[in-house]
Scaffold this active site. Sequence first.
Site, PDB file in Angstrom:
ATOM      1  N   GLY A  57       0.831  -1.193   0.000  1.00 30.83           N
ATOM      2  CA  GLY A  57       0.000   0.000   0.000  1.00 30.83           C
ATOM      3  C   GLY A  57       0.867   1.244   0.000  1.00 30.83           C
ATOM      4  O   GLY A  57       1.990   1.224   0.518  1.00 30.83           O
ATOM      5  N   GLN A  62       2.872  10.123   0.901  1.00 29.20           N
ATOM      6  CA  GLN A  62       4.176   9.444   0.986  1.00 29.20           C
ATOM      7  C   GLN A  62       5.063   9.753  -0.218  1.00 29.20           C
ATOM      8  O   GLN A  62       6.278   9.568  -0.150  1.00 29.20           O
ATOM      9  CB  GLN A  62       3.991   7.935   1.100  1.00 29.20           C
ATOM     10  CG  GLN A  62       3.340   7.496   2.403  1.00 29.20           C
ATOM     11  CD  GLN A  62       3.221   5.989   2.472  1.00 29.20           C
ATOM     12  OE1 GLN A  62       2.272   5.425   1.961  1.00 29.20           O
ATOM     13  NE2 GLN A  62       4.197   5.338   3.080  1.00 29.20           N
ATOM     14  N   CYS A 106       5.615   0.296   7.262  1.00 30.21           N
ATOM     15  CA  CYS A 106       5.242   1.420   6.404  1.00 30.21           C
ATOM     16  C   CYS A 106       6.440   1.769   5.530  1.00 30.21           C
ATOM     17  O   CYS A 106       7.567   1.799   6.013  1.00 30.21           O
ATOM     18  CB  CYS A 106       4.856   2.613   7.281  1.00 30.21           C
ATOM     19  SG  CYS A 106       4.369   4.056   6.344  1.00 30.21           S
ATOM     20  N   LEU A 107       6.185   2.057   4.264  1.00 29.64           N
ATOM     21  CA  LEU A 107       7.290   2.383   3.359  1.00 29.64           C
ATOM     22  C   LEU A 107       7.967   3.697   3.761  1.00 29.64           C
ATOM     23  O   LEU A 107       9.104   3.939   3.378  1.00 29.64           O
ATOM     24  CB  LEU A 107       6.793   2.460   1.914  1.00 29.64           C
ATOM     25  CG  LEU A 107       6.301   1.117   1.325  1.00 29.64           C
ATOM     26  CD1 LEU A 107       5.760   1.320  -0.077  1.00 29.64           C
ATOM     27  CD2 LEU A 107       7.416   0.078   1.308  1.00 29.64           C
ATOM     28  N   HIS A 148      -4.808   1.686   7.160  1.00 25.22           N
ATOM     29  CA  HIS A 148      -3.461   2.265   7.302  1.00 25.22           C
ATOM     30  C   HIS A 148      -3.261   3.365   6.246  1.00 25.22           C
ATOM     31  O   HIS A 148      -2.756   4.452   6.551  1.00 25.22           O
ATOM     32  CB  HIS A 148      -2.430   1.133   7.163  1.00 25.22           C
ATOM     33  CG  HIS A 148      -0.998   1.552   7.118  1.00 25.22           C
ATOM     34  ND1 HIS A 148      -0.070   1.133   8.057  1.00 25.22           N
ATOM     35  CD2 HIS A 148      -0.296   2.334   6.246  1.00 25.22           C
ATOM     36  CE1 HIS A 148       1.112   1.642   7.762  1.00 25.22           C
ATOM     37  NE2 HIS A 148       1.003   2.378   6.672  1.00 25.22           N
ATOM     38  N   GLU A 149      -3.667   3.083   5.002  1.00 27.55           N
ATOM     39  CA  GLU A 149      -3.455   4.061   3.922  1.00 27.55           C
ATOM     40  C   GLU A 149      -4.371   5.279   4.074  1.00 27.55           C
ATOM     41  O   GLU A 149      -3.947   6.407   3.828  1.00 27.55           O
ATOM     42  CB  GLU A 149      -3.653   3.410   2.545  1.00 27.55           C
ATOM     43  CG  GLU A 149      -2.737   2.227   2.230  1.00 27.55           C
ATOM     44  CD  GLU A 149      -1.271   2.461   2.540  1.00 27.55           C
ATOM     45  OE1 GLU A 149      -0.805   3.610   2.407  1.00 27.55           O
ATOM     46  OE2 GLU A 149      -0.587   1.496   2.938  1.00 27.55           O
ATOM     47  N   HIS A 152      -2.951   7.725   6.375  1.00 28.47           N
ATOM     48  CA  HIS A 152      -1.929   8.610   5.780  1.00 28.47           C
ATOM     49  C   HIS A 152      -2.567   9.890   5.247  1.00 28.47           C
ATOM     50  O   HIS A 152      -1.952  10.960   5.289  1.00 28.47           O
ATOM     51  CB  HIS A 152      -1.222   7.910   4.619  1.00 28.47           C
ATOM     52  CG  HIS A 152      -0.055   7.054   5.021  1.00 28.47           C
ATOM     53  ND1 HIS A 152       1.060   7.558   5.633  1.00 28.47           N
ATOM     54  CD2 HIS A 152       0.174   5.721   4.891  1.00 28.47           C
ATOM     55  CE1 HIS A 152       1.934   6.581   5.862  1.00 28.47           C
ATOM     56  NE2 HIS A 152       1.409   5.453   5.427  1.00 28.47           N
TER      57      HIS A 152
END
Length: 186
Positions: A57, A62, A106-107, A148-149, A152
């Site tokens: 994701g 991000q 998380c990226l 989660h996304e 963000h």
Amino acid sequence: MHPPLGFAKSVPMKLPILIHPDPRLKKVAAEIVDSSDELRQLGKDMLETMYMAPGIGLAGPQVAVSKRIIALDCQKADEEPARPLIMLNPKVLSSSEELNTYEEGCLSIPDQYADVTRPAEVDVEWMDLDGTLQREGFDGLWATCVQHEIDHLEGKLFLDYLKPLKRQMITRKMIKLKKERARDEA
Ligand code: NI
């Protein structure tokens, strides 16, 4: 989100991914008015960036785009065909009382994982890249990832669910990582 296990070292990415802490990750992202060719290209680039990372994701903020767009694909690569999804203005309409705990990553917070508890099932509405309103129920890893996304887009990270001490510990590691990367690039 990161897949539960394993991550790649810095490989070239289609779009650079911001690393926590960064004020751009804390901003509330703007609603998208309608789909456009520019957005379609961004969606494509975000999916490519996410797959390369590798991740399951990725949200607009991000990649320094403060717009309500997320990319996700939580299919298990070895078991199921890919299901790349781009959601514009995703919104949780309802959540189950039943909860689920997953080890999240998380990226924007490479190589750090922690258990986070969230509703096990969510009903989500979004606009697709053709401008059509979609609605679907998600469970399992999909439910965790989509929440989660969407977080963000509100400037919220999975770290915000952790105890302050653990959050500070991870943040300090990220500051160190960013310094090292800046030094490597210099
Ligand atoms: Ni994330």
